[in-house]
Write an enzyme that holds these catalytic residues in place. Structure first.
Site, PDB file in Angstrom:
ATOM      1  N   THR A   8       0.834  -1.203   0.000  1.00 53.66           N
ATOM      2  CA  THR A   8       0.000   0.000   0.000  1.00 53.66           C
ATOM      3  C   THR A   8       0.862   1.245   0.000  1.00 53.66           C
ATOM      4  OG1 THR A   8      -1.793   1.198   1.114  1.00 53.66           O
ATOM      5  CG2 THR A   8      -0.192   0.125   2.547  1.00 53.66           C
ATOM      6  N   ASN A  10      -0.956   4.049   0.867  1.00 61.75           N
ATOM      7  CA  ASN A  10      -1.900   4.885   1.619  1.00 61.75           C
ATOM      8  C   ASN A  10      -1.399   5.000   3.064  1.00 61.75           C
ATOM      9  OD1 ASN A  10      -4.118   5.409   3.444  1.00 61.75           O
ATOM     10  ND2 ASN A  10      -5.495   5.181   1.694  1.00 61.75           N
ATOM     11  N   LYS A  11      -1.055   6.246   3.475  1.00 62.57           N
ATOM     12  CA  LYS A  11      -0.463   6.471   4.804  1.00 62.57           C
ATOM     13  C   LYS A  11      -1.398   6.053   5.928  1.00 62.57           C
ATOM     14  CE  LYS A  11       2.477  10.400   3.853  1.00 62.57           C
ATOM     15  NZ  LYS A  11       2.229  11.784   3.501  1.00 62.57           N
ATOM     16  N   GLY A  12      -2.702   6.304   5.744  1.00 60.64           N
ATOM     17  CA  GLY A  12      -3.677   5.962   6.783  1.00 60.64           C
ATOM     18  C   GLY A  12      -3.761   4.460   6.990  1.00 60.64           C
ATOM     19  N   GLU A  42      -1.376  -0.751 -11.367  1.00 60.53           N
ATOM     20  CA  GLU A  42      -2.639  -0.129 -11.781  1.00 60.53           C
ATOM     21  C   GLU A  42      -3.806  -0.965 -11.286  1.00 60.53           C
ATOM     22  OE1 GLU A  42      -4.120   1.820 -15.501  1.00 60.53           O
ATOM     23  OE2 GLU A  42      -2.157   1.042 -16.126  1.00 60.53           O
ATOM     24  N   ASP A  71      -7.491  -3.976  -0.453  1.00 63.78           N
ATOM     25  CA  ASP A  71      -8.331  -3.122  -1.287  1.00 63.78           C
ATOM     26  C   ASP A  71      -9.614  -2.888  -0.510  1.00 63.78           C
ATOM     27  OD1 ASP A  71      -8.214  -1.715  -3.834  1.00 63.78           O
ATOM     28  OD2 ASP A  71     -10.152  -2.681  -4.162  1.00 63.78           O
ATOM     29  N   GLY A 155      -9.512   9.066   4.755  1.00 62.97           N
ATOM     30  CA  GLY A 155     -10.554   8.722   3.776  1.00 62.97           C
ATOM     31  C   GLY A 155     -11.899   9.311   4.137  1.00 62.97           C
ATOM     32  N   LYS A 177     -11.383   3.109  16.807  1.00 63.56           N
ATOM     33  CA  LYS A 177     -11.648   2.689  15.424  1.00 63.56           C
ATOM     34  C   LYS A 177     -11.060   1.296  15.184  1.00 63.56           C
ATOM     35  CE  LYS A 177     -10.634   3.447  10.547  1.00 63.56           C
ATOM     36  NZ  LYS A 177      -9.965   4.168   9.465  1.00 63.56           N
ATOM     37  N   HIS A 182     -13.472  -2.376   9.628  1.00 60.75           N
ATOM     38  CA  HIS A 182     -13.429  -3.410   8.592  1.00 60.75           C
ATOM     39  C   HIS A 182     -12.026  -4.018   8.504  1.00 60.75           C
ATOM     40  CE1 HIS A 182     -12.584   0.602   7.313  1.00 60.75           C
ATOM     41  NE2 HIS A 182     -12.138   0.273   6.125  1.00 60.75           N
TER      42      HIS A 182
HETATM   43  O1  LIG Z   1     -12.801   6.503   5.939  1.00 62.20           O
HETATM   44  C1  LIG Z   1     -12.150   5.542   5.573  1.00 62.20           C
HETATM   45  N1  LIG Z   1     -11.662   4.690   6.506  1.00 62.20           N
HETATM   46  C2  LIG Z   1     -11.022   3.567   6.215  1.00 62.20           C
HETATM   47  O2  LIG Z   1     -10.593   2.819   7.104  1.00 62.20           O
HETATM   48  C3  LIG Z   1     -10.850   3.303   4.829  1.00 62.20           C
HETATM   49  N2  LIG Z   1     -10.303   2.300   4.170  1.00 62.20           N
HETATM   50  C4  LIG Z   1     -10.419   2.599   2.869  1.00 62.20           C
HETATM   51  N3  LIG Z   1     -11.052   3.774   2.704  1.00 62.20           N
HETATM   52  C5  LIG Z   1     -11.364   4.469   1.454  1.00 62.20           C
HETATM   53  O3  LIG Z   1     -11.336   3.600   0.381  1.00 62.20           O
HETATM   54  C6  LIG Z   1     -10.229   3.897  -0.503  1.00 62.20           C
HETATM   55  C7  LIG Z   1      -9.548   2.599  -0.768  1.00 62.20           C
HETATM   56  O4  LIG Z   1      -8.943   2.550  -2.022  1.00 62.20           O
HETATM   57  P1  LIG Z   1      -7.719   1.572  -2.208  1.00 62.20           P
HETATM   58  O5  LIG Z   1      -7.975   0.320  -1.424  1.00 62.20           O
HETATM   59  O6  LIG Z   1      -7.386   1.433  -3.621  1.00 62.20           O
HETATM   60  O7  LIG Z   1      -6.545   2.332  -1.441  1.00 62.20           O
HETATM   61  P2  LIG Z   1      -5.570   3.496  -1.894  1.00 62.20           P
HETATM   62  O8  LIG Z   1      -5.596   3.668  -3.375  1.00 62.20           O
HETATM   63  O9  LIG Z   1      -5.866   4.696  -1.082  1.00 62.20           O
HETATM   64  O10 LIG Z   1      -4.139   2.920  -1.429  1.00 62.20           O
HETATM   65  P3  LIG Z   1      -3.400   1.564  -1.942  1.00 62.20           P
HETATM   66  O11 LIG Z   1      -3.461   0.621  -0.784  1.00 62.20           O
HETATM   67  O12 LIG Z   1      -4.134   1.042  -3.136  1.00 62.20           O
HETATM   68  O13 LIG Z   1      -1.992   1.984  -2.234  1.00 62.20           O
HETATM   69  C8  LIG Z   1      -9.315   4.815   0.299  1.00 62.20           C
HETATM   70  O14 LIG Z   1      -8.595   5.698  -0.506  1.00 62.20           O
HETATM   71  C9  LIG Z   1     -10.307   5.518   1.199  1.00 62.20           C
HETATM   72  O15 LIG Z   1     -10.853   6.595   0.519  1.00 62.20           O
HETATM   73  C10 LIG Z   1     -11.328   4.218   3.898  1.00 62.20           C
HETATM   74  N4  LIG Z   1     -11.952   5.340   4.258  1.00 62.20           N
HETATM   75 MG   LIG Z   2      -5.540   2.063  -4.533  1.00 61.14          MG
END
Ligand SMILES: O=c1[nH]c(=O)c2ncn([C@@H]3O[C@H](COP(=O)(O)OP(=O)(O)OP(=O)(O)O)[C@@H](O)[C@H]3O)c2[nH]1
Ligand SMILES: [Mg+2]
Length: 200
Positions: A8, A10-12, A42, A71, A155, A177, A182
């Site tokens: 990933t 995604n920092k969160g 992709e 995902d 997110g 949280k 999830h």
């Molecule tokens: O409020 C939220 N709390 C969460 O706990 C959460 N988990 C996922 N999300 C949303 O769903 C998208 C996933 O997309 P996603 O799985 O493709 O991730 P991403 O593209 O951000 O990062 P990567 O892991 O692919 O690099 C993310 O961007 C978020 O907007 C969340 N929102």
């Molecule tokens: Mg993604």
């Protein structure tokens, strides 16, 4: 210390994985911290499962080690399941959380609270070289608020009120949280697989 690579950027998500795995004395290392180059994957799949597999298998094949990918997304009943698989890019390619939430709130502006039911899904894919990819899923049920509330999380957390609560996920403490999310529910099902996944 054992280490698990999480595919990933995604920092969160990365922060949450670190907290979960630290409890089992495992370091969760995201692609944001890799010394080695890793290719951009992709997300061309039409389902959470397909995208999770693309990310886990793509990075696992490249590094030749076990890799976990997540995902995830938000499924809103009144929007026929949107933003769903397209949660990250709902308002455009630049993955803008604020713009994504504004779009959802606008689309739901005439929807009463009892029709604002939604759930987060977390689809984990576990890719191990030479083995079939495994999947684990977790959900968090709730409703969409009428406005953003709270600053924690990432997110869509500021507009998601989990079932049984009157606050959004972004108003809860990170540890609160992490007890109901999830991601927590999906990770709980990794039990027994962690030994295969971690490497030194
Ligand atoms: O409020 C939220 N709390 C969460 O706990 C959460 N988990 C996922 N999300 C949303 O769903 C998208 C996933 O997309 P996603 O799985 O493709 O991730 P991403 O593209 O951000 O990062 P990567 O892991 O692919 O690099 C993310 O961007 C978020 O907007 C969340 N929102
Ligand atoms: Mg993604």
């Amino acid at each position: 210390m054992k280490e698990i690579v999480i595919a990933t950027k995604n920092k969160g998500k990365a922060r949450e994985f670190k907290t979960f795995f630290a409890k089992g004395n495992i370091v969760a290392k995201s692609l944001l911290e890799m010394e080695r180059f890793t290719p951009d994957i992709e997300e061309t799949g039409k389902t959470f499962e397909e995208n999770a597999a693309l990310k886990a298998e793509g990075i696992s094949r490249y590094l030749d080690i076990p890799v976990l990918a997540d995902d995830s997304g938000l499924i809103i009943d009144a929007l026929d399941g949107r933003p769903g698989v397209y949660s990250a890019r709902y308002a455009g390619e630049d993955k803008d959380d604020k713009a994504n939430m504004a779009k959802v709130l606008e689309e739901l502006k005439n929807t009463p609270m009892d029709k604002r039911t939604a759930r987060f899904i977390c689809m984990l894919a576990i890719a191990i070289p030479g083995k079939e990819t495994l999947f684990r899923t977790g959900y968090c049920e709730g409703r969409i608020a009428f406005e953003e509330m709270g600053v924690n999380g990432f997110g869509y957390d500021p507009i998601f009120i989990p079932e049984g609560y009157s606050k959004t996920l972004a108003e809860l403490l990170p540890e609160e949280k992490n007890q109901i999310s999830h991601r927590k529910n999906a990770i709980d099902q990794l039990e027994g697989l962690l030994g295969d996944l971690s490497h030194v």
